[in-house]
Structure formats: C-alpha cells, structure tokens
Design an enzyme around this catalytic site. Sequence first.
Site: not given
Length: 359
Positions: A58, A213
């Site tokens: 705003e 991984d």
Amino acid sequence: MLPKGDIDHSVYMRRALELASCGAGLTRPNPLVGSVIVHNGRIIGEGYHIKAGTPHAEVHAVNSVADVSLLRSSTIYVTLEPCSHYGKTPPCAELIIASGIPRVVAGTTDTSAKVSGRGFDMLREAGVEVITGVEEAACRHINRRFFTFHEKKRPWVVLKWAESADGFIDIVRTPGDDSGPNWISGMPERVLVHRWRAEEDAIMAGGQTIRSDNPMLNVRLWSGLNPVRIIVSKAAKMDTHLHVFNNEGRVLLFTADENTSFPDVETFIIKDDKIPVRKILDCLYDQGIQSVIIEGGAVLLQTFIDSGMWDEARVFKGKQKFGSGIPAPEIRGRQERLTAFDQSTLRILSPELPENMMI
C-alpha cells in the site's frame, strides 16, 4: 456481464495479484501483497511488498501516485487486509486513512493474530468504505504458506521427486557408492526446482539422500534466498565434509542419536521408531518456518504421504526406464496441473481429502 455503472473489482484485484507474485521468495515471513489504486476507471498507482522489513504494498502504491489530490476520490485494491499494527513499518490502515482514500477493496482477511480483522475495523471506524472477498480464493492461494502457518500451526508441506518411466527414483547402489545424483529430468526442470527452493523457507532430505547424492540443498540456478536445510536421519552417520555442512546456511538435524554433534548444526533428538512427522512439523512451526519442500528420499516422502501431512506434490515422470531400483513413493491425489518437458512430465497434485486441500 455487470449492470451499467457497476465496477468489475476482479479486474483490478487480478492486477494486484500479478504484482504480489513479484515478491515470491523475498517477503518471508511476511505474506505476498499487491496493491492497485484506481481513479475513475484508470490505474494511477501500483505497488507490491518487495522484501521483508521494507514498506508494504500500500505504501508503494500510494507513493507512486503522481497527483495525490486524486487519492480522495480513488479506490485502493489490496490482496490482503491492510495491517493495523506497528512492526518494522507503520500500519498501512493508518496510511490509507491519512491519505484520504475513501474506499478499500480487499481480497481476503489477514487471519494472523496481529491483524485478524483489526485493519478493516480501523478503516471502517474512520469512515472508509471496505469491500472484502474479491478474488478471495486466489488471494488465499498465493499466500497458502502464510495462512497454513497461522491457521493450522504448521508449515505448508511440498513433496518433490523425480521417477523413471517404470516407477523408480534411483538405481540400487552398493554400500559406499556415493556417485552423486542419478538425473531423471533435464536442465529446464532443474532450473524450475531451484526456483521452487527460492520460494520455500526450508528444504528437507533424509540421511541416505545426503550420503548418496551429496546435495547442496541451496539455490544456484535461480536468484533468491537459500532455504534452511533440514536433515532427518535416525543414526546421523554422515561425513562432515558433505556439501550440506558447508556453513553456507542454517542446518537443522532431526536424529535419534543423542551423542551426535556436527559443527554449526542445530540438533533435535527424536526417539520414535518411525519418523515423527507431527513432532517435526511442530518443531518447524516453533522455529517460524512457514514452508518446507521435501526432496527425498523415498522413505521420508512416503512417511509424509502416509501421515496425510502434505499440501502439494510435484512429481517428474522421466522417459527412461531403470528396470529395477528404489521404488518411487505411492501417492494418490487430485491432479492440479500437467506440464510436459523434453525429458519428463510434471504432475502437480493436491490431497484428495477436503481438509488437506490447497488453501
């Protein structure tokens, strides 16, 4: 078609939503908010919340108006109820009142404890006309993380994995085989995943995934903030030289081993035989984490699926077949979207149960 003279508030609210989305990944823990100011059917001001700790939507919208005298006969559209409290910035409701704007159109109520209707009350008490519920479903959806955190007292949970055409998420690895990730999807999908990471507060993986991984669990192929890295590992048998322990961000570890000690890692002891999903989510809530994306492994993902504590699943289906390997998680859900890539197809799923459906 609207009767002559009526205003289609949805047109301007949809523009405010477009603006709100520009802050994705940068406003946390604050919500995404967009705002548009309209005078006689013409947009004269726009703004969105750019980053936490900076002026709200705003404020940017009001400050963008060239002729401030027009504000006294304008309507301000905002995707979320204007705040009513003093934080790092003053209340937006007070700004609207001081600017002389006579009408506020809001997408939805801010249900957090700090606001929860008080912004609307402040505006109405000052004589400002308040219209609510415009494009409300979309305005809640864009802030589904924020609303889930404040209403369900837990983070928004995203599940993500890639599986082969025959339903495996990885090949079978021999003990000590730390050869890194076995890619199923292509580079465009990987870029998209890094964009997703930048939009979430935290990223979670199991100990086996960390060992096999050696992932960094950060944002590299996109611009944005790194998520908090979360490891769930009962035995916590991990080398301190793994990428996840590189001191580039906050790391949380959930483990059953009371003697575990990793430098610069916040450790939480869990004694349950199975992964205690609710306890983990309660802890993340206490840490102020509004969302988490879970990227593996299969056991961790399946445990969250079976618990019902998930809100969105993003599953890449590759074109190659493995023949054997680690089976992908089994999930049932309502398909929200299907996107085709060169090397895979992405399905976005939401839970079938009404209480768990997307906010």
